[in-house]
Design a protein around this motif. Sequence first.
Motif, PDB file in Angstrom:
ATOM      1  N   PHE B 107     -35.588 -48.789  83.281  1.00 19.04           N
ATOM      2  CA  PHE B 107     -37.017 -48.646  83.544  1.00 19.04           C
ATOM      3  C   PHE B 107     -37.779 -48.478  82.234  1.00 19.04           C
ATOM      4  CE2 PHE B 107     -40.840 -46.604  85.298  1.00 19.04           C
ATOM      5  CZ  PHE B 107     -41.139 -47.541  86.271  1.00 19.04           C
ATOM      6  N   GLY B 108     -37.125 -47.802  81.276  1.00 21.55           N
ATOM      7  CA  GLY B 108     -37.737 -47.605  79.962  1.00 21.55           C
ATOM      8  C   GLY B 108     -37.980 -48.905  79.230  1.00 21.55           C
ATOM      9  N   ALA B 109     -37.253 -49.956  79.620  1.00 24.36           N
ATOM     10  CA  ALA B 109     -37.445 -51.246  78.967  1.00 24.36           C
ATOM     11  C   ALA B 109     -38.701 -51.961  79.469  1.00 24.36           C
ATOM     12  CB  ALA B 109     -36.222 -52.128  79.190  1.00 24.36           C
ATOM     13  N   ILE B 110     -39.359 -51.378  80.474  1.00 28.44           N
ATOM     14  CA  ILE B 110     -40.610 -51.965  80.955  1.00 28.44           C
ATOM     15  C   ILE B 110     -41.741 -50.986  80.771  1.00 28.44           C
ATOM     16  CG2 ILE B 110     -41.740 -53.083  82.902  1.00 28.44           C
ATOM     17  CD1 ILE B 110     -38.712 -52.661  84.097  1.00 28.44           C
ATOM     18  N   CYS B 111     -41.409 -49.709  80.873  1.00 28.66           N
ATOM     19  CA  CYS B 111     -42.427 -48.677  80.869  1.00 28.66           C
ATOM     20  C   CYS B 111     -42.368 -47.938  79.535  1.00 28.66           C
ATOM     21  CB  CYS B 111     -42.159 -47.715  82.023  1.00 28.66           C
ATOM     22  SG  CYS B 111     -43.279 -46.345  82.073  1.00 28.66           S
ATOM     23  N   GLY B 112     -43.535 -47.673  78.940  1.00 28.19           N
ATOM     24  CA  GLY B 112     -43.549 -47.039  77.626  1.00 28.19           C
ATOM     25  C   GLY B 112     -43.859 -45.569  77.671  1.00 28.19           C
ATOM     26  N   SER B 113     -43.751 -44.964  78.855  1.00 29.15           N
ATOM     27  CA  SER B 113     -44.136 -43.566  78.960  1.00 29.15           C
ATOM     28  C   SER B 113     -43.002 -42.727  79.525  1.00 29.15           C
ATOM     29  CB  SER B 113     -45.378 -43.450  79.851  1.00 29.15           C
ATOM     30  OG  SER B 113     -45.403 -42.225  80.538  1.00 29.15           O
ATOM     31  N   SER B 114     -42.774 -41.594  78.905  1.00 31.16           N
ATOM     32  CA  SER B 114     -41.710 -40.698  79.346  1.00 31.16           C
ATOM     33  C   SER B 114     -42.065 -40.037  80.678  1.00 31.16           C
ATOM     34  CB  SER B 114     -41.500 -39.630  78.269  1.00 31.16           C
ATOM     35  OG  SER B 114     -40.817 -38.540  78.787  1.00 31.16           O
ATOM     36  N   ILE B 115     -43.314 -39.594  80.780  1.00 29.82           N
ATOM     37  CA  ILE B 115     -43.741 -38.888  81.983  1.00 29.82           C
ATOM     38  C   ILE B 115     -43.690 -39.817  83.189  1.00 29.82           C
ATOM     39  CG2 ILE B 115     -45.725 -37.779  83.072  1.00 29.82           C
ATOM     40  CD1 ILE B 115     -46.479 -36.816  80.248  1.00 29.82           C
ATOM     41  N   ALA B 116     -44.152 -41.055  82.998  1.00 30.84           N
ATOM     42  CA  ALA B 116     -44.146 -42.019  84.096  1.00 30.84           C
ATOM     43  C   ALA B 116     -42.715 -42.335  84.523  1.00 30.84           C
ATOM     44  CB  ALA B 116     -44.868 -43.291  83.683  1.00 30.84           C
ATOM     45  N   THR B 117     -41.815 -42.475  83.535  1.00 24.98           N
ATOM     46  CA  THR B 117     -40.420 -42.764  83.869  1.00 24.98           C
ATOM     47  C   THR B 117     -39.812 -41.600  84.653  1.00 24.98           C
ATOM     48  OG1 THR B 117     -40.271 -44.019  81.817  1.00 24.98           O
ATOM     49  CG2 THR B 117     -38.199 -43.511  82.909  1.00 24.98           C
ATOM     50  N   ALA B 118     -40.059 -40.378  84.186  1.00 25.31           N
ATOM     51  CA  ALA B 118     -39.505 -39.210  84.884  1.00 25.31           C
ATOM     52  C   ALA B 118     -40.076 -39.094  86.298  1.00 25.31           C
ATOM     53  CB  ALA B 118     -39.801 -37.938  84.088  1.00 25.31           C
ATOM     54  N   THR B 148     -37.160 -39.313  79.292  1.00 32.82           N
ATOM     55  CA  THR B 148     -37.573 -39.430  77.888  1.00 32.82           C
ATOM     56  C   THR B 148     -37.106 -40.742  77.264  1.00 32.82           C
ATOM     57  OG1 THR B 148     -35.623 -38.359  76.940  1.00 32.82           O
ATOM     58  CG2 THR B 148     -37.425 -36.924  77.597  1.00 32.82           C
ATOM     59  N   LEU B 149     -36.134 -41.399  77.897  1.00 27.46           N
ATOM     60  CA  LEU B 149     -35.696 -42.706  77.373  1.00 27.46           C
ATOM     61  C   LEU B 149     -36.846 -43.707  77.408  1.00 27.46           C
ATOM     62  CD1 LEU B 149     -32.194 -42.943  79.072  1.00 27.46           C
ATOM     63  CD2 LEU B 149     -32.656 -42.607  76.643  1.00 27.46           C
ATOM     64  N   GLY B 150     -37.821 -43.443  78.301  1.00 24.68           N
ATOM     65  CA  GLY B 150     -38.977 -44.334  78.427  1.00 24.68           C
ATOM     66  C   GLY B 150     -39.711 -44.550  77.118  1.00 24.68           C
ATOM     67  N   ILE B 151     -39.748 -43.533  76.233  1.00 26.13           N
ATOM     68  CA  ILE B 151     -40.502 -43.715  74.989  1.00 26.13           C
ATOM     69  C   ILE B 151     -39.629 -44.170  73.827  1.00 26.13           C
ATOM     70  CG2 ILE B 151     -42.463 -42.220  75.463  1.00 26.13           C
ATOM     71  CD1 ILE B 151     -41.024 -40.042  73.845  1.00 26.13           C
ATOM     72  N   MET B 152     -38.296 -44.082  73.948  1.00 26.15           N
ATOM     73  CA  MET B 152     -37.471 -44.580  72.845  1.00 26.15           C
ATOM     74  C   MET B 152     -37.171 -46.055  73.040  1.00 26.15           C
ATOM     75  SD  MET B 152     -36.084 -43.944  69.984  1.00 26.15           S
ATOM     76  CE  MET B 152     -35.504 -42.324  69.512  1.00 26.15           C
ATOM     77  N   ILE B 153     -36.770 -46.402  74.264  1.00 20.78           N
ATOM     78  CA  ILE B 153     -36.470 -47.802  74.541  1.00 20.78           C
ATOM     79  C   ILE B 153     -37.791 -48.565  74.656  1.00 20.78           C
ATOM     80  CG2 ILE B 153     -35.442 -49.362  76.237  1.00 20.78           C
ATOM     81  CD1 ILE B 153     -33.372 -47.194  76.790  1.00 20.78           C
ATOM     82  N   PRO B 154     -37.953 -49.612  73.842  1.00 14.11           N
ATOM     83  CA  PRO B 154     -39.239 -50.310  73.848  1.00 14.11           C
ATOM     84  C   PRO B 154     -39.519 -51.007  75.179  1.00 14.11           C
ATOM     85  CG  PRO B 154     -37.583 -51.505  72.595  1.00 14.11           C
ATOM     86  CD  PRO B 154     -36.970 -50.195  72.969  1.00 14.11           C
ATOM     87  N   ILE B 374     -38.780 -32.086  76.954  1.00 11.65           N
ATOM     88  CA  ILE B 374     -37.900 -31.410  77.919  1.00 11.65           C
ATOM     89  C   ILE B 374     -37.496 -30.014  77.471  1.00 11.65           C
ATOM     90  CG2 ILE B 374     -36.941 -33.500  78.940  1.00 11.65           C
ATOM     91  CD1 ILE B 374     -34.402 -32.958  77.240  1.00 11.65           C
ATOM     92  N   SER B 375     -38.120 -29.524  76.363  1.00 14.36           N
ATOM     93  CA  SER B 375     -37.692 -28.172  75.975  1.00 14.36           C
ATOM     94  C   SER B 375     -38.659 -27.129  76.524  1.00 14.36           C
ATOM     95  CB  SER B 375     -37.530 -28.059  74.454  1.00 14.36           C
ATOM     96  OG  SER B 375     -38.635 -28.570  73.805  1.00 14.36           O
ATOM     97  N   PRO B 376     -38.122 -26.179  77.290  1.00 15.29           N
ATOM     98  CA  PRO B 376     -38.944 -25.085  77.822  1.00 15.29           C
ATOM     99  C   PRO B 376     -39.511 -24.248  76.669  1.00 15.29           C
ATOM    100  CG  PRO B 376     -36.729 -25.102  78.790  1.00 15.29           C
ATOM    101  CD  PRO B 376     -36.721 -26.047  77.645  1.00 15.29           C
ATOM    102  N   PRO B 377     -40.583 -23.514  76.832  1.00 12.15           N
ATOM    103  CA  PRO B 377     -41.321 -23.346  78.091  1.00 12.15           C
ATOM    104  C   PRO B 377     -42.347 -24.463  78.375  1.00 12.15           C
ATOM    105  CG  PRO B 377     -42.240 -21.931  76.401  1.00 12.15           C
ATOM    106  CD  PRO B 377     -41.062 -22.592  75.773  1.00 12.15           C
TER     107      PRO B 377
END
Lengths: 164, 430
Positions: B107-118, B148-154, B374-377
């Motif tokens: 999904f990260g290969a289409i989407c450029g956002s971490s929040i949207a992917t999650a 978070t892979l959404g923002i690393m994978i183009p 992904i790091s709390p808090p």
Amino acid sequence: MGKQLKKILEILCGTLAGAALFAIMVLTFFDVSGRKFLSQSITGSLELTELLMVVVIFAALPLVSLKGEHVVFDSLDGFLPSWVRKFQQALIHIFCAALLFGLAYLMWQTGGQFAITGETTAQLKITKAPFIQGMGLLCGLAGFVHLAKAFLRNEDNASEGGTV
Amino acid sequence: MTAALLGFLAIFVLALMRMPLAFSMGLVGIVGIGLTRGWMPAMASTAQVVHDTGFAYTLSVIPLFILMGNFVARAGLAHELFHAAYTFIGHRKGGLAHATIAACAGFGAICGSSIATAATMGKVAYPSMKRLGYSDSMSTGVIAAGGTLGIMIPPSTILVIYGIITETHIGKLFAAGVLPGILTACLMMLAIVIMTWHDPEHAPAGEKFTWPQRLQALRGIWGVLVLVVLVLGGIYGGFFTATEGAGMGATGAFLFALARRALSWKVLMEVLVESARTTSMLFTLLIAATIFANFVNYTSLPFELKEWITHLGLSPIMIVAAMMMIYVLLGTVMEELTMVLLTIPLFFPIVVQLGFDPVWFGVLIVMVIQIGLISPPVGMNLFVLNALLPNVGLGAIFRGVWPMVVVLIITLGILLAFPGISLWLPSMMD
């Protein structure tokens, strides 16, 4: 905020921003396909995209304000009593409105200067002044949204807070 | 230097008072320039920045990639990606967790956002995991981290923004994200293996599929695979610029969603307006950050910081490592994009002067953002899942995600120690 006003704003700004974004997509598609496969590009497609980008960004700005989607640091919210929070929010909205009105005035003035010099885009000779003044108007509209949110009772819509 | 430090302080105070970060940065930038250089230059440069950022053809890459991701998300592709991954690896212990990571990477290969992917994968993967008896902490931890892979994978929104503010080649940045993205996914899967080995009842095995069933599942995703290969391949091969590729990708995703009858007029309008709003919000930040960066660059802070750091006598890699440590710590409490926009004017010139490749630094920046998310808090992916799955408490999500935070920190260390992982693919584009 008055439900009807809200609806009008959503339809007006939403249609403007959405249509402009769709136009950018279609324009880029035909321009690139034409250029790569038929060696024929659309005249002025770059500057059309630039003008449309202005429409997308600034027409959507009042909606971002309306939905409270600007990124805020809201971790202190839990520690404040609700009356302090309400007062604080109203104050911040007034502050944001003032800032946006200032920006609106600045862009309106800048647009005015462009109108005097008559600056146009390079290829299609579209006058730039209305777009810059439009930026100003839409910033002003976003300012009014903040002002309305400061004074009218409305649901406490906190930001989702994330941009990436 | 004092002026710039006061500026940073003012931003934090305003932000703590709940002023939107874009407004805080913009205001401090304008007032800063006004007080140090005069009000006329402050007004003129503000108008200039707003004008230049608004009228920028290359920046149309941002809304177009956002649009592409949103179209594909609405087309319901996430279900098929997850199902395809599940048919291949679901029968193993922790198989659904592995499938989630694989689907997130896809999904990260289409989407450029971490929040949207999650958020998308949360809706798709969580119910399946719950049904099979996965613990809440395990499933949400995996989804939050996989997102978070959404923002690393183009394509990656953050790499585009980094490319714009540092004037680094976006195509090369995209190429640089591929291997680190795959490495991250592999290490996450390794962590799942260790976790399930240690705690098998948290992640039971699913059913086994036959090869014909697996091939059938792949049929549902081939359209998007073609789209990804065309868009990213076109950009890497130099056939498209990033902006052109984004336009082609958005149109392809639009046609894809149309073909799957996922678009009514109402849905189309929703997707367009939602993408426009995200664009507007990002550009407000971008404009404000540019105004603030202009102010910081007028002051002596960047120069003095550079001097101070070079006189510390640390080796260049230690300096970058120290920066990364600052980012990881800041990322636990700050919104990540704002953190990067605020610090790039200070850190980027130092990194370049030390002789490091800006493309590599871009990948490191994405990695620290992944960690921050992904790091709390304060981790946005965790909050998004918490909002999406109200019956899973933040506590359970926090418990589930910490092994993944460790995985990402290890990955950051690897990327720092071996720049080749990030720089090999971009080097082939020269």
